[in-house]
Design a protein around this motif. Structure first.
Motif, PDB file in Angstrom:
ATOM      1  N   SER A 430       0.845  -1.190   0.000  1.00 13.41           N
ATOM      2  CA  SER A 430       0.000   0.000   0.000  1.00 13.41           C
ATOM      3  C   SER A 430       0.878   1.237   0.000  1.00 13.41           C
ATOM      4  O   SER A 430       1.857   1.308   0.746  1.00 13.41           O
ATOM      5  N   ASN A 454      -0.703 -10.221  -6.661  1.00 12.34           N
ATOM      6  CA  ASN A 454      -1.087 -10.305  -5.253  1.00 12.34           C
ATOM      7  C   ASN A 454      -1.023 -11.754  -4.758  1.00 12.34           C
ATOM      8  O   ASN A 454      -1.766 -12.619  -5.222  1.00 12.34           O
ATOM      9  N   TRP A 458      -3.344  -7.090  -0.835  1.00 17.16           N
ATOM     10  CA  TRP A 458      -3.743  -6.284  -1.986  1.00 17.16           C
ATOM     11  C   TRP A 458      -2.617  -5.345  -2.398  1.00 17.16           C
ATOM     12  O   TRP A 458      -1.633  -5.148  -1.695  1.00 17.16           O
ATOM     13  N   GLU A 460      -2.698  -1.630  -3.370  1.00 19.85           N
ATOM     14  CA  GLU A 460      -3.592  -0.482  -3.421  1.00 19.85           C
ATOM     15  C   GLU A 460      -2.846   0.815  -3.145  1.00 19.85           C
ATOM     16  O   GLU A 460      -1.843   0.846  -2.442  1.00 19.85           O
ATOM     17  N   THR A 491      -5.703 -10.992  -2.345  1.00 13.04           N
ATOM     18  CA  THR A 491      -6.996 -10.453  -2.729  1.00 13.04           C
ATOM     19  C   THR A 491      -6.932  -9.998  -4.187  1.00 13.04           C
ATOM     20  O   THR A 491      -5.862  -9.913  -4.795  1.00 13.04           O
ATOM     21  N   ASN A 492      -8.107  -9.662  -4.724  1.00 12.99           N
ATOM     22  CA  ASN A 492      -8.153  -9.270  -6.139  1.00 12.99           C
ATOM     23  C   ASN A 492      -7.961  -7.780  -6.340  1.00 12.99           C
ATOM     24  O   ASN A 492      -7.997  -7.302  -7.460  1.00 12.99           O
ATOM     25  N   SER A 493      -7.722  -7.024  -5.281  1.00 14.57           N
ATOM     26  CA  SER A 493      -7.810  -5.570  -5.372  1.00 14.57           C
ATOM     27  C   SER A 493      -6.489  -4.913  -5.792  1.00 14.57           C
ATOM     28  O   SER A 493      -5.430  -5.163  -5.204  1.00 14.57           O
ATOM     29  N   ALA A 495      -6.889  -1.428  -6.155  1.00  8.36           N
ATOM     30  CA  ALA A 495      -7.624  -0.170  -6.063  1.00  8.36           C
ATOM     31  C   ALA A 495      -6.696   1.033  -5.994  1.00  8.36           C
ATOM     32  O   ALA A 495      -5.669   1.021  -5.328  1.00  8.36           O
ATOM     33  N   PHE A 520      -9.263  -6.988  -9.869  1.00  8.33           N
ATOM     34  CA  PHE A 520     -10.288  -5.959  -9.753  1.00  8.33           C
ATOM     35  C   PHE A 520      -9.570  -4.640  -9.497  1.00  8.33           C
ATOM     36  O   PHE A 520      -9.052  -4.397  -8.417  1.00  8.33           O
ATOM     37  N   TRP A 521      -9.516  -3.815 -10.520  1.00  6.26           N
ATOM     38  CA  TRP A 521      -8.760  -2.561 -10.481  1.00  6.26           C
ATOM     39  C   TRP A 521      -9.779  -1.429 -10.556  1.00  6.26           C
ATOM     40  O   TRP A 521     -10.386  -1.209 -11.601  1.00  6.26           O
ATOM     41  N   TYR A 522      -9.971  -0.722  -9.456  1.00  2.73           N
ATOM     42  CA  TYR A 522     -10.980   0.328  -9.463  1.00  2.73           C
ATOM     43  C   TYR A 522     -10.407   1.646  -8.942  1.00  2.73           C
ATOM     44  O   TYR A 522      -9.478   1.678  -8.159  1.00  2.73           O
TER      45      TYR A 522
END
Length: 835
Positions: A430, A454, A458, A460, A491-493, A495, A520-522
């Motif tokens: 992070s 990952n 995550w 992020e 995790t899939n994040s 973010a 999952f990229w948001y």
């Protein structure tokens, strides 16, 4: 070697000082505990504390600055010096007090006593001794270790040549200016300039090195020091033969200006004829390093980690790190860093190298407190020969602690010879920062330039800028995958991870950006320019269930270097893009491969993928009472026809279903879409249960189609009378309108029991000859008695005596009967249902 030894042994001390710059404060302090004991050999860092009301990233003059500055080591009296951003100059958009400050974290030499002090730093110089002593607790055992392990007192350099006035020249200091008080050698020196009359702004002083050119110069640091004139910043420019110092201000006539400078590098003087005698890294007294030129050290020699949280790995391994290659030296330097809260903590500095260095051992960083900072991606070229991860950077065990900063170097792979070679393999972090990195020539079967993966947690809130993938120093070898994102146990994040100001070069048949199953990229950013080099490559590939949501995408790649055919966007499996803001830009040579069963949804922006696939859409979305934006969507292969583009009102896609919003009165939606095949469909979803939005399954959205328009037909659901743009079919429930400018007679077919075609065969005329009746025939009999209307034909003269008539029908014979005998022509119009 006079300058060689001073460069090797004092490199840390000068590495932490920097040339004064506008907006920065030179901070000095002497750290003493309440009992009067100095914090000798203390270490720590200065951490920037943002204003609680800050609204922007802190900058000075529009540029970011270092927000975590090491305090590499206090001297035997507890004194240290550091340079920090002036809190009163920092721009962060804060709306209320307090403004930003600095937190000084201090640890004693033995590590047993620590404290912090939060202060405001401002001015050209500032002494914070009083404030920081008020924060300092008593030292454990009552002392700080003056003259103990880690302290470095003084160097006496034997054999070097003192500088003389003839070594200096100056310009712009005014008529009659003089230079005096010259002290020192090529390595460290000071002098005083006395300004003459009419000096000019930004005058210079140039030293031509007395002992000849250096072999390498790593850094030059200069500053003003006392004198009767104003202190200001000194700009330095150097060659191997000379250094020019510029006083960045306008001197005042007759005022004095003392300038000091230090040069760090390797010398051209002397040769080591035999090995040096053994050096004790922590002696109890003085010692001499014996060589052609003796270096007498008064006081103990520092250890490699004497400067606390900063380690130095140069290309010649002057610090004698363990191992036989550059990667091993970096790992040894990381191991020498102090441990804080279970993690290694500090920065590994990598200076410039004149030639490419070789890495045979992988570098692994598992601490969020470790940073690796090079001299610049063009100044430091690393040839990695590891058949695996050259750099593996992730927090292990996983933690949400903000991770370190990495950059300032280039990684060059070995082409296709190493199947599993990867430039940087990262994930599970992070808040890390990657900046100024070039990675190229990783072309093995499983290779990639930069792999985000990952495994534990995550990835992020990471910020990546000036990342050049598949290219280095103008060469474009490419990588099997320039940028790769995967999930392997974590995790899939991904973010809020943002790539900005970056570029990719995609080799023939290779992939630029590969977003793979499960990611999952948001709320992130993908901002890449670059080139497609050769045919058959793919700019961005999405596979499996890869999901981009509410991201900003700005990808512009041109097809060059014999490239004539390539894929801009490939989307397979159930991959999807939802609420995307931005664009793809390419040009001739690009096509798409969209086979995913999920839509690709753009909130606003444009998709420009060659001239044949161009859709530009405004943001005409609906904003509900919660501020959600439901806008345009683009590039979906669903439905009949296969929609490729369109605009919507209050209709979005959540990755699985179409959804609408509500304003508590309406929750309906409309979509106007096409498939680049000349066919357009209008889809409407009526309002229902307006308190909440609606959810419409992806597979049933076309069940709300109300109109399909092509170049040959218009079809409306449910059917609407009077519209059928085709030849007359006389099929029940269908009529037609003509699509040309020709006048047409009405047909004789029926339409659901109602007559609408009211010409040919449904009217007629006949003439009476001094009689009261006449007849005419129609083409088809009516299946019920029609309405009839009789009137005098326009060609006949209106009689003086009024007359009336009526029509009657028997089969296909129509009889007109008048009330008075006459010789007029009569018309009859019949309205009914013909057979």
């Amino acid at each position: 070697m006079r300058r060689y030894f001073i460069a090797v042994l004092c490199c840390y001390a000068v590495a932490v000082s920097s040339r004064a710059q506008s907006g920065f404060t030179k901070v000095t302090a002497v750290v003493i505990d309440p009992n009067g004991n100095p914090y000798a050999g203390c270490r720590g860092n200065s951490a920037f504390v943002p204003s609680p009301s800050a609204t922007t990233i802190p900058t000075i003059g529009g540029s970011t600055f270092q927000t975590d500055v090491p305090i590499s080591g206090c001297d035997s009296f507890g004194a240290f010096t550091t340079t920090l951003a002036d809190n009163n100059i920092v721009q962060d958009g804060h709306t209320s007090l307090p403004a930003s400050q600095w937190r000084f974290n201090i640890t004693s030499q033995d590590g047993k006593t620590s404290f912090f002090c939060i202060l405001t730093v401002t001015g050209l110089t500032q002494n914070i001794s009083t404030q920081i002593q008020a924060c300092a607790p008593p030292l454990s055992g009552g002392g700080g270790g003056g003259g103990s392990k880690g302290s470095m007192y003084r160097f006496n350099i034997a054999g070097s040549t003192p500088l003389v006035a003839g070594d200096f020249s100056f310009n712009g200091w005014g008529t009659g200016a003089t230079i005096s008080s010259i002290v020192g050698t090529d390595t460290a020196f000071s002098f005083t300039m006395t300004a003459g009359t009419t000096p000019t702004i930004n005058p210079t002083v140039t030293l031509t090195f007395h002992d000849g050119p250096w072999t390498n110069i790593y850094s030059v640091n200069a500053q003003t020091d006392n004198g009767s004139g104003n202190q200001t910043y000194i700009q330095e420019d150097h060659t191997l033969s000379s250094v020019t110092l510029t006083y960045l201000n306008l001197p005042q006539a007759t005022k004095t200006y003392k300038i000091t400078a230090t040069v760090v590098g390797t010398t051209n003087i002397g040769n080591i004829a035999s090995p040096l005698n053994a050096v004790v890294m922590n002696p109890n007294g003085d010692q001499t390093i014996q060589g052609p030129h003796s270096l007498i050290l008064q006081g103990p020699v520092f250890e490699k980690n004497a400067f606390g949280t900063m380690m130095y790995v140069d290309c010649a391994n002057s610090q004698q790190w363990a191992g036989n290659d550059y990667g091993a030296w970096i790992m040894s330097a990381i191991a020498a860093l102090p441990t804080v809260a279970g993690f290694k903590s500090g920065t590994v500095m990598l200076p410039a190298c004149a030639t490419t260095v070789t890495q045979l051992s992988p570098v692994s960083v598992v601490s969020p407190y470790v940073s690796i900072v090079g001299a610049g991606s063009s100044a430091l070229q690393i040839s990695c020969q590891v058949n695996g991860d050259c750099f593996n950077i992730r927090t292990s065990p996983f933690s949400i602690i903000l991770a370190g900063t990495f950059g300032g170097f280039t990684l060059i792979g070995q082409g296709s010879s190493l199947a599993n070679a990867v430039g940087i393999h990262t994930g599970d972090m992070s808040g890390s920062g990657f900046n100024d990195i070039q990675i190229d020539n990783f072309l093995g079967a499983n290779s990639s330039c930069f792999w985000m993966d990952n495994k534990l947690g995550w990835f992020e809130r990471n910020y990546l800028s000036r990342i050049e993938l598949g290219i280095h120093n103008g060469l474009q070898n490419g990588c099997t995958k320039d940028l790769r994102a995967t999930v392997n146990g974590g995790t899939n994040s991904f973010a809020r991870t943002r790539f900005v100001g970056s570029n990719i070069s995609v080799a023939a048949g290779k992939t630029g950006i590969s977003l793979e199953d499960g990611i999952f990229w948001y709320e992130g950013t993908l901002e890449f320019g670059g080139n497609m080099v050769g045919n058959g490559g793919t700019v961005m590939a999405m596979s499996g269930s890869a999901n981009l949501f509410n991201d900003r995408i700005d990808i512009g790649v041109e097809c060059t270097n014999t490239c004539s055919s390539a894929t801009m966007l490939s989307a397979t499996g159930t991959s999807t893009m939802s609420w995307i803001n931005g664009r793809f830009t390419g040009g001739a040579g690009f096509t798409n491969s969209i086979t995913t069963s999920k839509p690709i949804h753009f909130n606003y922006g444009s998709y420009d993928q060659s001239n044949q696939d161009r859709v530009n859409t405004p943001n005409i979305g609906f904003f509900n009472n919660e501020g959600s934006n439901f806008g345009t969507w683009i590039l979906s292969p669903l439905g009949s026809p296969a929609f490729l583009g369109g605009i919507t009102d209050n209709l979005g896609y959540d990755g699985t279903n179409f959804v609408t919003a509500t304003d508590l009165t309406n929750n309906g939606a409309e979509m106007f879409v096409g498939g680049h095949n000349g066919q357009i469909s209008l889809i409407t979803i009526p309002t229902s249960s307006p308190a909440t939005g609606q959810t419409i399954a992806q597979g049933s959205i076309t069940g709300s189609t109300r109109m399909n328009i092509s170049d040959t037909s218009v079809a409306i659901t449910p059917p609407v009378d009077l519209i059928e743009q085709t030849n007359s079919t006389c099929v029940a429930a269908k009529d037609r309108i003509w699509g040309d400018t020709t006048s047409h007679e009405i047909d004789t077919c029926t339409n659901g029991g109602n007559i609408h075609k009211m010409f040919q065969g449904d009217k007629g005329k006949c003439s009476m000859s001094s009689s009261t009746t006449c007849t005419f025939s129609i083409g088809a009999a009516f299946n019920s008695t029609p309405l009839t209307f009789a009137s005098i034909d326009a060609a006949s003269t209106v009689p003086a005596t009024a007359n009336v008539a009526k029509c009657s029908i028997s089969g296909t014979t129509v009889t007109i009967t008048a009330g008075i005998s006459n010789s007029l022509t009569w018309d009859c119009l019949l309205v009914g249902n013909p057979n």
